[in-house]
Design an enzyme around this catalytic site. Structure first.
Site, short mmCIF file in Angstrom:
data_model
loop_
_atom_site.label_atom_id
_atom_site.label_comp_id
_atom_site.label_asym_id
_atom_site.label_seq_id
_atom_site.Cartn_x
_atom_site.Cartn_y
_atom_site.Cartn_z
N GLU A 162 -1.01 -4.04 11.79
CA GLU A 162 -0.13 -3.70 10.67
C GLU A 162 1.27 -3.98 11.16
O GLU A 162 1.81 -3.23 11.98
CB GLU A 162 -0.31 -2.24 10.27
N CYS A 203 5.94 6.18 4.53
CA CYS A 203 4.72 5.48 4.11
C CYS A 203 4.13 6.07 2.83
O CYS A 203 3.22 5.50 2.24
CB CYS A 203 3.68 5.50 5.22
N HIS A 243 4.92 0.12 -0.35
CA HIS A 243 5.71 -0.74 0.54
C HIS A 243 4.76 -1.81 1.06
O HIS A 243 3.55 -1.73 0.84
CB HIS A 243 6.33 0.07 1.69
N HIS A 259 3.36 -4.88 4.04
CA HIS A 259 3.19 -5.31 5.43
C HIS A 259 2.62 -6.72 5.46
O HIS A 259 1.89 -7.12 4.55
CB HIS A 259 2.19 -4.43 6.19
N ASP A 302 -5.15 -10.27 -0.02
CA ASP A 302 -3.87 -10.97 0.11
C ASP A 302 -3.08 -10.90 -1.20
O ASP A 302 -3.60 -11.20 -2.27
CB ASP A 302 -4.10 -12.43 0.49
N HIS A 303 -1.81 -10.49 -1.07
CA HIS A 303 -0.92 -10.32 -2.23
C HIS A 303 -1.50 -9.35 -3.26
O HIS A 303 -1.38 -9.55 -4.46
CB HIS A 303 -0.57 -11.68 -2.86
N HIS A 325 0.84 -1.19 0.00
CA HIS A 325 0.00 0.00 0.00
C HIS A 325 0.88 1.24 0.00
O HIS A 325 2.10 1.17 0.09
CB HIS A 325 -0.98 0.00 1.19
#
Ligand code: NI
Length: 141
Positions: free
Chosen positions: A130, A37, A43, A45, A82-83, A18
């Site tokens: 996070e 960020c 980047h 998480h 996810d991914h 994100h």
């Protein structure tokens, strides 16, 4: 005598990219507000989602069937995020800055109706980690 209420929690993890960026601000303002960020190319998480359902324990012994809760969490959240890039790939996050706070609000909105439809237990908390050392709790929207 009233029967006690218990809370049941199921947890899943997912990995996503994100970028924190407010389109209403200038690039300089975004860089100042969000720091690293705001990195242009994003980047990643590892996130953890914990969903808690509260209710009395019926004859079945289950506030909500854990398999049902797991399927709801996968269908409503995991399969979408996810991914994925949270800001580019996830329709239900469009228009939201992808902080953990906003994820928790969006996840609650998706999770509450199907959990309520099952009857019995009531959604009482959505917790979004996070990384491993900070999390947000949502208790309703
Ligand atoms: Ni981040």
């Amino acid at each position: 005598m009233t029967s006690p209420e218990l809370e049941l929690t199921h947890c899943i993890e997912f990995s996503s990219a994100h970028r924190l960026h407010d389109p209403a601000l200038t690039d300089a303002e975004n860089a100042k507000l969000y720091g690293p960020c705001n990195n242009l190319n994003g980047h990643g998480h590892t996130y953890r989602l914990e969903v808690t359902v509260r209710g009395c324990v019926p004859r079945s012994g289950m506030i909500i069937d854990l398999n049902v809760l797991r399927v709801i969490m996968h269908e409503e959240v995991f399969d979408h995020v996810d991914h994925k890039h949270l800001d580019k790939d996830v329709a239900f996050l469009a228009g939201r800055i992808s902080t953990a706070e906003n994820l928790a609000l969006a996840f609650w909105e998706r999770l509450a109706p199907p959990i309520e439809k099952r009857g019995g237990g009531q959604l009482v908390r959505v917790r979004v980690y996070e990384g491993s050392d900070s999390f947000v709790d949502c208790f309703g929207v």
